[in-house]
Design a protein around this motif. Structure first.
Motif, short mmCIF file in Angstrom:
data_model
loop_
_atom_site.label_atom_id
_atom_site.label_comp_id
_atom_site.label_asym_id
_atom_site.label_seq_id
_atom_site.Cartn_x
_atom_site.Cartn_y
_atom_site.Cartn_z
N THR A 298 0.71 -1.45 0.06
CA THR A 298 -0.04 0.02 -0.10
C THR A 298 0.79 1.20 0.12
N PRO A 299 0.48 2.24 -0.72
CA PRO A 299 1.21 3.48 -0.67
C PRO A 299 1.26 4.18 0.65
N ALA A 300 0.29 3.63 1.54
CA ALA A 300 0.02 4.44 2.82
C ALA A 300 1.17 4.27 3.89
N CYS A 301 2.23 3.24 3.60
CA CYS A 301 3.47 3.13 4.13
C CYS A 301 4.51 3.82 3.23
N LEU A 302 4.88 4.86 3.89
CA LEU A 302 6.08 5.69 3.00
C LEU A 302 7.55 5.13 2.80
N VAL A 303 7.69 4.57 4.32
CA VAL A 303 8.95 3.90 4.40
C VAL A 303 9.12 2.94 5.56
N TYR A 304 9.65 1.77 5.21
CA TYR A 304 9.65 0.81 6.38
C TYR A 304 11.00 0.19 6.53
N VAL A 305 11.46 0.15 7.70
CA VAL A 305 12.77 -0.03 7.98
C VAL A 305 12.71 -1.30 9.33
N ALA A 306 13.43 -2.53 8.81
CA ALA A 306 13.42 -3.42 9.76
C ALA A 306 14.89 -3.83 9.96
N ILE B 79 7.71 -9.70 6.57
CA ILE B 79 6.85 -8.76 6.93
C ILE B 79 5.99 -8.27 5.58
N VAL B 80 4.73 -7.99 5.76
CA VAL B 80 3.80 -7.36 4.68
C VAL B 80 2.88 -6.29 5.39
N VAL B 81 3.08 -5.22 4.90
CA VAL B 81 2.40 -3.88 5.02
C VAL B 81 1.19 -3.71 4.30
N ARG B 82 0.01 -3.64 4.80
CA ARG B 82 -1.29 -3.83 3.68
C ARG B 82 -2.35 -3.35 4.49
N LEU B 83 -3.60 -3.18 3.96
CA LEU B 83 -4.43 -2.93 4.66
C LEU B 83 -5.29 -4.07 4.89
N LEU C 108 13.45 -4.74 14.65
CA LEU C 108 13.15 -3.40 15.07
C LEU C 108 12.71 -2.75 13.91
N GLU C 109 11.13 -2.48 14.19
CA GLU C 109 10.53 -1.62 13.21
C GLU C 109 10.54 -0.09 13.21
N SER C 110 10.87 0.66 12.23
CA SER C 110 10.89 2.12 12.05
C SER C 110 10.49 2.41 10.85
N ALA C 111 9.14 3.21 10.87
CA ALA C 111 8.46 3.61 9.54
C ALA C 111 8.06 4.86 9.44
N CYS C 112 7.13 5.22 8.47
CA CYS C 112 6.29 6.47 8.44
C CYS C 112 5.05 6.06 7.70
N PHE C 113 3.93 6.37 8.25
CA PHE C 113 2.70 5.89 7.76
C PHE C 113 1.80 7.00 7.34
N ASP C 114 0.87 6.85 6.73
CA ASP C 114 -0.02 7.89 6.25
C ASP C 114 -0.67 8.32 7.40
N PRO C 115 -0.88 9.71 7.85
CA PRO C 115 -1.49 10.16 9.10
C PRO C 115 -2.80 9.89 9.07
N VAL C 116 -3.44 10.09 7.91
CA VAL C 116 -4.99 9.87 7.97
C VAL C 116 -5.38 8.52 8.39
N LEU C 117 -4.76 7.53 7.90
CA LEU C 117 -5.10 6.18 8.10
C LEU C 117 -4.81 5.80 9.56
N VAL C 118 -3.52 6.33 9.97
CA VAL C 118 -3.41 6.05 11.50
C VAL C 118 -4.33 6.67 12.08
#
Lengths: 345, 695
Positions: free
Chosen positions: B98-106, B164-168, B222-232
């Protein structure tokens, strides 16, 4: 006759002294100066006298008449004074008894505050406009650059009545309605009235309270003008000697957004319960109307700019009256309303 | 947010040493200090400034004002030069669906020891923030969040199945958020972090029990990420879970900080010897990192603030805040830092940055030309005139909140067929006392009276200008219309009782007299029609109420409150009077003509007629006026005598007949003839109803 005339002054003086009231004095006047008095009879007897005696007697009689009239006037005045003094003494009243006029009523403190503020805004040319209290999401949120996900739109913060309709949560909805009409600048509008928040009610949180705001749209308006307006309005309302400060704030419909604080009038700025220890109390929220709002209504933000400001009149009424629990202002408690206006509760 | 000034000073050495000065500086920067206890402050942050929710963000604001550099705490690299050179493979497979996760660090970590302690300075920061210590790994993530504003989360790597999968979230999908008693079904469309079989975390909000770190954990992702603010934001609200991480993400996090934040956690753990990175971190980018530029026209900026800004001043302000500035001329190209991409989008946003960094209080103020001022609108003027009448009669204005509950409606004793039954109803009021929007002022008038009586207030005269709400599908909004009304209520003595006066109770006629005064002020000719068919009619005494009519239209009602309602509201002693006027109808009525003083003398004759009960004064007045010449100027009731004739109660009313002829003065004989004709008219019309001239 001459002999009796000679005795008149003595008799008159005795009668005058004996007259102790205005009415007895009138009797004295009738006796000595009336149609049947000795003096009038003497005047009528003048025709029987020789020309020489007539002149002398006439002079004598005139002198007597004038003398009697003068003495009567003096005595009348004396008696009237005495009678008035006596009457006034008899009319003594206990002035310590309470006054008996029915008391005048009073406007609600919130209305009084609102009027005072509107009076100041009218001097600047702001005209009051009104809008509905059951408002659409468009005018309450969308047109004001408040996005769908903004916390203020949550069900628990806003009273919804049906799909897309709600109880307005701020008077800024009036700004949106006026701009929607597409009027040509300059536009100077004030709005005031009830606003609603779906909050759990306690002494200081209410489902309904009052706000007032103004906005001004015109070419060339600047942030410096906003500061000038705020300074004028705040000093007119809170006093010329009050101390104010501006601080950054955030409202979706203005950019930049600012707040105006007044140095706490209770503690002078050192911090107290009234200002929650901060030394300052926020009184006004303001800002330059956001370009997204202007664009929404067809105004070119590169040509026309707008300033807006507002405050809670309920809160102001609370500060003005010293009523800490604002809920009580809306409870129809006549003891409180009378007390606020210095009347016996 | 709670902070320590000492710690903040370690990020920017220019922060004033004296706490009060530091506090005032923060206030001036929009970082409002709500409470100060020595070196420790409680801050109220601007709702749109997620970047303020950490020491680094606060320090940047200070740098924008004071200049100077911001000292950022060290971070460990997520991949070593050797690993880069050797092209060492990452250990965690990450897919962004999903584009709602802008960056994901594991970052894969190996736990070396769980008995060690983090750096004392870092722990002090945790304590200053008001957080309790949990375990070193969780503490390190919390510390990094407070330092850099980057939420991170640790999964037990041995509980993660596959990558790891980031999705809706999908329909019917379940998750077991941390600290919850059991798992729950997720709404569809929630942003989630999953492995091959389960949900590991609600993205940006909270982790899940099934992958949480415990004392037995030996390997961590260790997860560090940036997510879409509206969805959060939506996920947090829908699930009712509010965390520091959600508060940060829903205000727009910094996509450029994800790697740095992960590196900071790693540094804290490695420095304490608690953990080490076991393989290169996986970094998946899903955002456009091309610089965002906004042109800044200096002339417009200077017109905006009414003063000039030298280039070095702009460079210090914007540069200190992290903005890049290119150019030296009229138009500067300003690069927006990654942590401000969510809220800096327009030229005015840049003006704000400059203004805030400069200090709003130091900028000039200028009152613009304001013209002649404004006058009251006709509506305001009408209202003030009506108010003046009411205040003069001792009324107090009240303001009611516009709502009441269904219980209050029950007290009206009406059913669903009654016109007062229908209300505009709230969909979601938290309090059942706010279920219905009022459709008249009566309920609140009576509730207020009951409250005042319970407080020992005997005399009540109150009024309110307010709005009522009526369901109406024909209304402009398709749902309800608003009606502006003036209501007033009188109860108790007709005047203030005192040692000299023993007044009777306020009655219908006092209320009517006040209405007449209101009508005069409004310039209106009012008529009263006994009883009526209005919605409020059933709430008033059937024989002591009247409909108020203007120009043939019903505009209100007045009368004595019905005894049934008096009982339902438990009112006592006096009979309350209620009046309600439709203000909109008033405003549209034609104004009364001015009554100029007459030129000819006025002559009067008094006539006393005896009326059986049931015959109204107005009936006799009408008979007296019927076919009367224009010289009969006035017919007014001036006296009443209640007595009996042959055991039957009757009223004898004295009418004053006033005569005036504008053409010539009337003679005595003429007046007597006119009066005799009036007597004959009454007896002729009403003699059959028992009306007689009293000898």
């Amino acid at each position: 006759m001459i002999q009796s005339i000679d005795s008149l002054p003595e008799l008159f003086r005795a009668a005058l002294v004996a007259a102790s009231t205005s009415s007895t004095l009138e009797e004295v006047q009738r006796e000595f100066l009336g149609k049947k008095s000795v003096l009038k009879q003497a005047f009528q007897g003048l025709r029987a006298l020789s020309p020489d005696d007539r002149a002398a007697m006439a002079r004598r009689l005139n002198e007597l008449q004038q003398d009697f009239e003068r003495q009567l006037a003096d005595r009348r005045k004396q008696l009237e004074e005495a009678e008035l003094t006596q009457r006034l003494r008899a009319e003594w009243q206990d002035l310590t008894m309470p006054g008996t006029a029915s008391g005048r009523g009073a406007l609600h403190p919130v209305t009084q505050v609102e009027r005072r503020c509107l009076e100041v805004l009218r001097r600047l040319g702001f005209v009051l406009e009104e809008g509905p209290e059951v408002e659409s999401e468009d005018f309450n949120f969308d047109y004001l650059n408040i996005p769908k996900h903004h916390p203020a739109r949550e069900m628990q913060d806003t009273f919804y009545v049906t799909g897309g309709l709600l109880l307005r949560s701020h008077t800024t909805s009036v700004q949106a309605r006026v701009l929607k009409e597409g009027r040509n600048p300059p536009i100077k509008v004030a709005s005031a009235g009830r606003v609603y928040r779906n909050e759990a009610t306690d002494a200081t949180h209410l489902p309904m309270f009052h706000q007032l705001e103004g906005f001004w749209l015109e070419e060339g308006l600047s942030f410096a003008h906003l500061k000038g307006i705020l300074d004028f309005v705040a000093r007119e309302i809170y006093g010329q000697d009050s101390v104010f400060r501006i601080k950054p704030k955030f409202y979706p419909y203005t950019e930049p957004s600012i707040g105006m604080d007044i140095r706490c009038t209770s503690c002078g700025g050192v911090g107290c319960a009234a200002c929650h220890g901060a030394g300052w109390v926020t009184i006004i929220g303001a800002g330059m109307i956001h370009r997204n709002v202007l664009t929404q209504f067809g105004y070119d933000p590169d040509k026309v700019s707008g300033l807006a400001f507002g405050w809670g009149t309920t809160r102001m009424a609370s500060q003005w009256t010293g009523v800490k629990k604002v809920k009580s202002l809306y409870q129809q408690d006549l003891r409180l309303l009378r007390g606020i206006h210095r009347r016996n509760p | 947010m709670k902070i320590s000034l000492d710690i903040l000073r370690s990020y920017h050495a220019g922060l004033p040493a004296e706490p009060t000065a530091a506090r005032h500086l923060l206030d001036d920067l929009g970082i409002e200090v709500k409470r100060a206890e020595g070196d420790h402050l409680t801050l109220e942050l601007l709702a749109n400034r997620g970047d303020h929710r950490c020491y680094l963000g606060l320090a940047r604001e200070v740098a924008g004002r004071l200049g100077g550099a911001v000292d950022q705490p060290p971070s460990a690299p997520l991949v070593s030069p050797e690993e880069l050179a050797n092209q060492t493979r990452t250990a965690v497979d990450v897919q962004l669906l999903t584009p709602a996760c802008l960056v994901y660090v594991a970052v894969p970590l190996e736990i070396r020891s769980l008995n060690g302690a983090l750096n004392p300075d870092a722990v002090a920061l945790l304590q200053a923030s008001g957080l309790r210590s949990v375990d070193p790994v969780v503490d390190a993530t919390n510390i990094a969040n407070f330092e850099l504003g980057q939420p991170t989360h640790a999964f037990d790597a041995d509980k993660v199945v596959g990558g790891i999968v980031v999705r809706l979230s999908r329909p019917g999908e379940r998750a077991w958020p941390l600290f919850q008693a059991e798992d729950r079904e997720l709404p569809e469309g929630v942003l989630v972090i999953t492995d091959e079989v389960k949900v590991l975390a609600i993205a940006g909000v909270i982790g899940c029990e099934e992958a949480k770190v415990t004392a037995d954990t030996r390997r961590v992702i260790l997860e560090s990420a940036c997510f879409d603010p509206v969805l959060v934001h939506k996920a947090s609200r829908k699930l009712g879970i509010h965390t520091d991480a959600a508060a940060r993400f829903e205000r727009g996090a910094d996509p450029g900080m994800a790697e740095v934040g992960a590196g900071r956690v790693l540094w804290l753990l490695e420095e304490a010897g608690l953990a080490r990175r076991s393989a290169p971190a996986t970094v998946v980018w899903n955002w456009d990192d091309a610089p965002v530029m906004i042109p800044l026209e200096r002339r417009r900026l200077e017109a905006w603030y009414g003063r000039a800004f030298a280039l070095p001043e702009l460079l210090q302000s914007l540069g200190g805040l992290g903005f890049g500035v290119m150019g030296e001329g009229e138009i500067l190209e300003v690069t927006i830092p990654t942590w401000r991409r969510w809220d800096v989008r327009t030229p005015e946003d840049l003006y704000e940055e400059v203004g805030r960094a400069t200090g709003y209080n130091s900028l000039p103020a200028a009152l613009p030309p304001v013209g002649l001022g404004a006058i009251l609108t006709p509506r305001e003027r009408l209202r003030e005139r009506l108010e003046a009448v009411l205040l003069g009669h001792g009324f107090y204005e009240v303001i009611t909140d516009g709502f009441y509950g269904r219980d209050d409606r029950e007290k009206l004793g009406i059913d669903g067929a009654h016109p007062l039954w229908a209300h505009v109803e709230m969909l979601n009021s938290l309090d059942k006392g706010f279920s219905l929007l009022k459709n008249s002022g009566l309920v609140q008038a009576l509730s207020g009276l009951a409250e005042n009586q319970s407080l020992g207030v005997e005399q009540a005269r109150v009024f309110e200008f307010t709005r009522c709400f009526h369901p109406d599908s024909q209304a402009a909004n398709g749902y309800c219309r608003e009606r502006e009304i003036l209501w007033l209520l009188l109860s108790g003595p007709e005047r203030d009782p005192d040692w000299a006066h023993r007044p009777g109770s306020a009655d219908f006629w006092l209320c009517k007299g006040i209405l007449e005064e209101l009508a005069l002020e409004a310039g209106l000719s009012l008529g009263l029609v006994p009883q009526g068919q209005q919605a409020l009619s059933s709430s008033l005494h059937p024989h002591r109420q009247a409909t108020i009519v203007v120009d043939g239209r019903e505009v209100g009602i007045l009368g004595e409150v019905h005894p049934r309602l008096v009982k339902n509201w438990e009112l006592r002693r006096h009979r309350p009077l209620y009046l309600e006027l439709d203000l909109a109808a008033l405003g549209k009525a034609p104004e009364l003509p001015v009554a100029f003083p007459p030129l000819r003398p006025y002559s009067q004759r008094n006539l006393a007629f005896t009326l059986p009960l049931g015959v109204e004064a107005a009936t006799v007045q009408a008979a007296l006026r019927h076919d009367a010449p224009t010289s009969l100027e006035q017919v007014a009731v001036v006296d009443i005598y209640l007595h009996e004739i042959e055991g039957a109660p009757v009223r004898t009313l004295t009418f004053e007949l006033g005569y005036r002829n504008d053409e010539a003065t009337l003679g005595t004989d003429e007046i007597n003839q006119l009066t005799a004709a009036r007597i004959a008219a009454v007896e002729g019309q009403l003699g059959g109803q028992g009306v007689r001239l009293r000898a």
